[in-house]
Every structure is written in structure tokens, then in C-alpha cells.
Write an enzyme that holds these catalytic residues in place. Structure first.
Site, short mmCIF file in Angstrom:
data_model
loop_
_atom_site.label_atom_id
_atom_site.label_comp_id
_atom_site.label_asym_id
_atom_site.label_seq_id
_atom_site.Cartn_x
_atom_site.Cartn_y
_atom_site.Cartn_z
N HIS A 1 0.84 -1.19 0.00
CA HIS A 1 0.00 0.00 0.00
C HIS A 1 0.88 1.24 0.00
O HIS A 1 1.89 1.31 0.70
CB HIS A 1 -0.91 0.01 1.23
CG HIS A 1 -2.03 0.98 1.13
ND1 HIS A 1 -1.94 2.28 1.57
CD2 HIS A 1 -3.28 0.86 0.60
CE1 HIS A 1 -3.08 2.91 1.34
NE2 HIS A 1 -3.92 2.07 0.75
N HIS A 2 0.49 2.24 -0.81
CA HIS A 2 1.34 3.42 -0.99
C HIS A 2 1.52 4.21 0.30
O HIS A 2 2.51 4.94 0.46
CB HIS A 2 0.75 4.33 -2.08
CG HIS A 2 1.78 5.01 -2.92
ND1 HIS A 2 2.89 5.64 -2.37
CD2 HIS A 2 1.88 5.17 -4.26
CE1 HIS A 2 3.61 6.17 -3.35
NE2 HIS A 2 3.03 5.89 -4.50
N SER A 3 0.59 4.08 1.25
CA SER A 3 0.74 4.82 2.50
C SER A 3 1.91 4.31 3.34
O SER A 3 2.38 5.01 4.24
CB SER A 3 -0.55 4.74 3.32
OG SER A 3 -0.82 3.40 3.71
#
Length: 496
Positions: free
Chosen positions: A170-172
Site C-alpha cells: 500500500h502506498h501509505s
């Protein structure tokens, strides 16, 4: 059942990629007592929340058959121990309703997935089988009740590798710089498995990195030059920020082949993640050739590898556009605007960061997403001289370097959300290539470049319903060849 259906079969559909953070409580018993944990209930950054529906996907080719026990032990020892990779986002119990990073238990069986694809599809075309499977990662759900990362292992040979591993995160969790740095921290030198690979010290330049004021002993000319550079920096920054806000709020590009097709609602097409190997020697040859011929008066102007790659991209997109659009006016200069993501971390030695991670001081490293954005116009035109693509790219990039647009766009993005709501081994396996990309839902085309040893990978994430991805990859390869061939021919000096 074809290879794609076989890949999807048996996967959980607990939560889709775009769902929000969990409204659950995680027991403090799930907290790992490792000293590296220093992020208990840390708020998810505004940028991380903006990237909620985005995923980073990295395809890694291995030079040896997958030894699952060795790979698993390496991931457990080097990656799963880091705080961000053993935490989840939760919202329940917090007064402001914003998600926090909370520790969670990591079960490697949930994160290391070995896939057995359709034997007939693998035997017929193993490269296509890998490509088809990785394409499913743009639509497969991921369980948000556990840390949002996973390795998908495909243990069969392809044209470039003995086995393939695809990381989806996930990019977060972090931007590509942070995640690739952590991934490199999991690797070791083949020559000496006890040490990290040797990495070059970055030599970044440009006004964005704060040109220091010269000492008094440097004289009046140096001071005037510094003052002028500061004035240009301030002017360019103001103009770029105004242009960025105007573009976001009011201006829309006309429809081209590169603009996402309107599909209605959020029913976006599946992405394909494809890559092609280019010659780093060819890129360096073009750069060095232009360095020998570009002058402004008596001032030497340096061309960079990035300038060449932007020029190659412009040439490839121009070829693809005129072949597929039906537009026959190849000398009419068209523009379309792209978003170029910029790492706004201050210049630092990658080796120093890796050493901090190795010593267990990962809390001292700036994780997360430290990204800014600039609007980079691409020229769509067929030049008689292929080197003109690189010259035009250099003028554009040089102009953008003398601006703080990326820093301001990062601040604008975070403020808006607050207001409105070298040869290495990976865990005992030699690496033959690394191809990072990202699934960015609003975009029909995302382009990454990754250099490794003496090659450069161009990696495309493309809407499979909108692009002929193989043809577009061919255009990148042929564009580099044509620009390189043009650099071989003597063309004299170009005075700007």
C-alpha cells in the site's frame, strides 16, 4: 481456466483496495517488543491518506530457483521487523476520526504467497503468464486487518529470470524511494554475503537543493550571481505554483490517446505492468555527446541521464501518438501535461540510510511519503533530428530545476487534506532485475525508470483497454536507438 483466472482463484475478498481504514481496536498484546518500534498510534500522514487507493508494485527477477525457507527467513529478519511493515491503519477510539498506525501481529503465511499457475499457460509463454498474473494485482483485494504488503512468488523460469517475485504494498507505507531503500536493506552483496551492496553517493544538483550564499572572499561577481539565482528561483516558483493551481482548478487537457478514458463511476480498467530493458551505455553515450556540443556563449552546459530519458519518453510517446491517432500533421507541436513525482527529501547518502537500518535505527530514517509534484509538459512532434527531443527535454527540465514547485505542491496537498477532510541477493537469491511501478487509478499511463548494473528498465503501468503496451514498449526501444544513432553522426555545435 486461463492463467489469469487461475491466479485469482482462492484469494480472499475481505476488503477492496479503495476501502477506508478499519474501525477496529488492536490489542496492545500484538505489539512487538523490538526496540525499533517507535510509531505506536502515529497518525497517518495527510499524503498517506491521499494515496489511500494506490499501490506500489515491484516485479523482481531472481537468478536462482526460489528457496522458500531462505526467502521467508530473510523477509522475517530484514523487512517484517520494521515498524511500518508490522502495523495497520485504524480509526476507532480516536477523537479526530483520522487513521493511526497501530501495531499488529505479522504472520508471514499471510504475506508470502506462492502461486501455482495454469501449467499449460506457463509452458506456452512463461513471460506472458507472469505479466498476466501481475496485472491481476491491480484489482485483487487485500485484507486491511493485517499489514498491507505481500510478496507473490512465481517459481518458474522466464526469459529474464529463473523465478519471479512481485511485491505489492500500500502506498501509505511509503513512497518508492522509501520502499526501495528498505528493499535494498534486505539485499546483500554476492561477493560478500555479510555486507550490504555498494551503492553510489547521489550527486543531486539544482536550485531545489538550496544554493548556499558565497563567502565574502568570493567577490562581488559571485554574490551578484547568487542573488540573481535567488531572484530567478523565487520568480519561477511563484509562476509554477500559480500554473499548478490554475491547472488543477480550471484547465483540462484536450482528449488524447494518453488521457484516461471516461468509464463512468470508478469502474477503471485493469492495469498491466510491463517493462523493457534499455542500454545504460547508450544513454550515457547520448549524454556525453550532447555535453561535447552544447554551449551558451563560453559557459559549458551539462546534459544529464534524466534529460536523455525525458527526451526518449517524448520521442516514444510521439511515435505512438502519430501511429495510432490518425493525426497526419507531424510538424505541428502539441503539448500534453504530465505529473512528475519528485522526492523532496534532502540529499543524503543511501549508504548512510542503509547503515542506520542495519544498526536497527530505522526510527531515524524519514519513512512515509515525502513527495512533491511538478507539471512537466511533453512535446508531441516528429523531429527531423532525434537529438532535438533531448535538447527540448533539457530546456524544460532545467527550467523546472530552478523552482521550488515540488516543495509547495507537497505542502498544498497536505494542507488541503487537513483543511477539508550493483549485483545483490534478495534473501539469499541473486537478483537479475527490479521493475518498480505503481497502480495509480486516475492515470491511464504511468512511466518509471530503474537503473541496475549496465541497463535501464523502463516500466509502464498502462490501462490494458486503452494501450497496446507491447507497441509502446517497442517505441521506447526504437526511440533510444534513433537518438543514439543521431548522436553518432557529427552534427557540429548547437549554440543556445
Amino acid at each position: 481456466m486461463d492463467v489469469v483466472e487461475a491466479a485469482v482463484a482462492g484469494l480472499s475478498s475481505v476488503a477492496g483496495p479503495g476501502k477506508q481504514a478499519l474501525s477496529v481496536r488492536v490489542s496492545r498484546a500484538a505489539t512487538n517488543d523490538d526496540d525499533t518500534w517507535s510509531m505506536v498510534e502515529e497518525p497517518v500522514s495527510p499524503t498517506g491518506r491521499l494515496l489511500d487507493s494506490m499501490w506500489i508494485i515491484v516485479t523482481i527477477g531472481l537468478g536462482a530457483p526460489l528457496d522458500l525457507s531462505v526467502f521467508r527467513a530473510g523477509i522475517d529478519a530484514q523487512l517484517a521487523r520494521h515498524p511500518r511493515f508490522r502495523s495497520i491503519q485504524v480509526t476507532d477510539g480516536f477523537k479526530d476520526g483520522n487513521p493511526r498506525w497501530v501495531p499488529a501481529t505479522v504472520n508471514l503465511d499471510d504475506h508470502i504467497i506462492v502461486r501455482r499457475l495454469d501449467p499449460a499457460a506457463v509452458a506456452a509463454d512463461p513471460d506472458q503468464a507472469v505479466e498476466d498474473y501481475v496485472a491481476t494485482l491491480s484489482t485483487l483485494p487485500m485484507d486491511r486487518s493485517r499489514p498491507m504488503w505481500e510478496f507473490h512468488c512465481l517459481d518458474f523460469p522466464t526469459s529474464e529470470a529463473t523465478a519471479t517475485v512481485a511485491l505489492r504494498a500500500h502506498h501509505s507505507l511509503g513512497d518508492s524511494t522509501a520502499l526501495l531503500t528498505l528493499l535494498v536493506a534486505c539485499t546483500r552483496s554476492v561477493a560478500d554475503p555479510t555486507r550490504l551492496p555498494t551503492m553510489p553517493t547521489p550527486a543531486r544538483s539544482g536550485q531545489i537543493y538550496a544554493k548556499p550564499r558565497p563567502p565574502a572572499s568570493a567577490g562581488a561577481r559571485a554574490f551578484v550571481s547568487w542573488l540573481w539565482s535567488c531572484t530567478v528561483l523565487a520568480w519561477n516558483t511563484v509562476m509554477d505554483v500559480v500554473a499548478f493551481l490554475t491547472t488543477v482548478l480550471f484547465i483540462s487537457d484536450p482528449h488524447t490517446l494518453f488521457r484516461r478514458s471516461e468509464t463512468g463511476g470508478n469502474n477503471l480498467h485493469r492495469k498491466r505492468f510491463v517493462h523493457r530493458t534499455l542500454s545504460l551505455d547508450d544513454v550515457k553515450f547520448i549524454k556525453n555527446t550532447l555535453n561535447c556540443v552544447q554551449v551558451i556563449g563560453f559557459i559549458y552546459v551539462s546534459c544529464t541521464i534524466n534529460d536523455v530519458l525525458v527526451g526518449v519518453t517524448s520521442a516514444a510517446l510521439s511515435q505512438y501518438y502519430f501511429r495510432n491517432s490518425g493525426d497526419t500533421d507531424m510538424k505541428r507541436l502539441l503539448y500534453f501535461r504530465s505529473i512528475l513525482v519528485v522526492n523532496i527529501r534532502p540529499p543524503a547518502s543511501l549508504c548512510a540510510i542503509l547503515e542506520m537500518i542495519e544498526r536497527g535505527n530505522s526510527k531515524d530514517v524519514k519513512w512515509g511519503n515525502r513527495l512533491g509534484y511538478i507539471i512537466l509538459p511533453f512535446h508531441i512532434v516528429m523531429h527531423d533530428d532525434p537529438l532535438d527531443y533531448v535538447r527540448a527535454a533539457k530546456r524544460t527540465v532545467d527550467r523546472k530545476k530552478s523552482s521550488l514547485e515540488a516543495i509547495f505542491t507537497n505542502a498544498i496537498g497536505e494542507a488541503t487534506l487537513k483543511l477539508f477532510g550493483i549485483k545483490v541477493e534478495l534473501c539469499g537469491h541473486p537478483v537479475t532485475f527490479i521493475a518498480p511501478s505503481a497502480d495509480v487509478p486516475p492515470q491511464a499511463l504511468t512511466i518509471h525508470y530503474q537503473s541496475y548494473n549496465n541497463t535501464i528498465k523502463v516500466i509502464l503501468a498502462v490501462d490494458e483497454a486503452q494501450f497496446d503496451h507491447r507497441q509502446l514498449l517497442d517505441d521506447f526501444a526504437s526511440s533510444l536507438r534513433s537518438i543514439r544513432d543521431a548522436a553518432v553522426e557529427p552534427r557540429g555545435f548547437n549554440i543556445y
